[in-house]
Design an enzyme around this catalytic site. Structure first.
Site: not given
Ligand code: NI
Length: 186
Positions: A49, A98, A139
């Site tokens: 994502g 990330l 998230h």
């Molecule tokens: Ni994230």
């Protein structure tokens, strides 16, 4: 033929991660190009994502693909996603991000959510999600509001992570691990 491009993922403690993103008003060429780039960047990372703010664009756009490694791709785009309902029941899932590479922690969130959003054609949808999709949506929607998954941890844990990344940022350029463990970075 528009050229897709990898974009740089911004990393903690980059202040832009705290920006509240703006709603998308018109889905034009620029937005479509951004979405293409987000997918390319997300797949290359690899992550499941990505929110636009993670490539330093403060727009409420999320890309996602929850397909298993060897299955065919299932790209999903959520424009202006918004949680409209959360289940009272919670579950715990190990999350990564990330923008906070190689850090994972268990986060408690509602098991199920309803989310309304627009697709790339500007059509409105509302879905009910549970499992990994619910976690990932929450998230990523957090990202559009300047919230990181570490904000759901204890202050002690959060401070430790922030300190570690501040130190790393000072030492070198941003850390950019080539090898990601086989976990979910969102
Ligand atoms: Ni994230």
């Amino acid at each position: 033929m528009p050229q897709m491009a990898l974009r740089d993922i911004i990393i903690l403690p980059d202040k832009r991660l705290r920006a509240v993103s703006d709603p998308v008003k018109t889905i034009d060429k620029e937005i479509r190009a951004l979405v293409d780039d987000m997918f390319e960047t997300m797949y290359a990372a690899p992550g499941i994502g990505l929110a636009a703010i993670q490539v330093a664009v403060p727009k409420r756009i999320v890309t996602m693909d929850l397909a298993k490694k060897d299955d065919s791709k299932e790209p999903r785009v959520f424009i202006n996603p918004e949680v409209t309902w959360s289940s009272p029941d919670k579950s715990v899932y190990e999350e990564g991000c990330l923008s906070i590479p190689e850090y994972y922690a268990e986060v408690e969130r509602p098991i199920a959510v309803k989310v309304k959003y627009m697709d790339l054609d500007g059509k409105a949808h509302e879905i009910e999600a549970d499992g990994l999709l619910a976690t990932c949506l929450q998230h990523e929607i957090d990202h559009t509001n300047g919230v990181l998954f570490i904000d759901h941890l204890s202050k002690l844990k959060r401070d430790m992570v922030v300190k570690k990344f501040k130190k790393a940022a000072k030492k070198t350029a941003t850390p950019h691990p080539q090898e990601q463990p086989n976990a979910h970075e969102l």
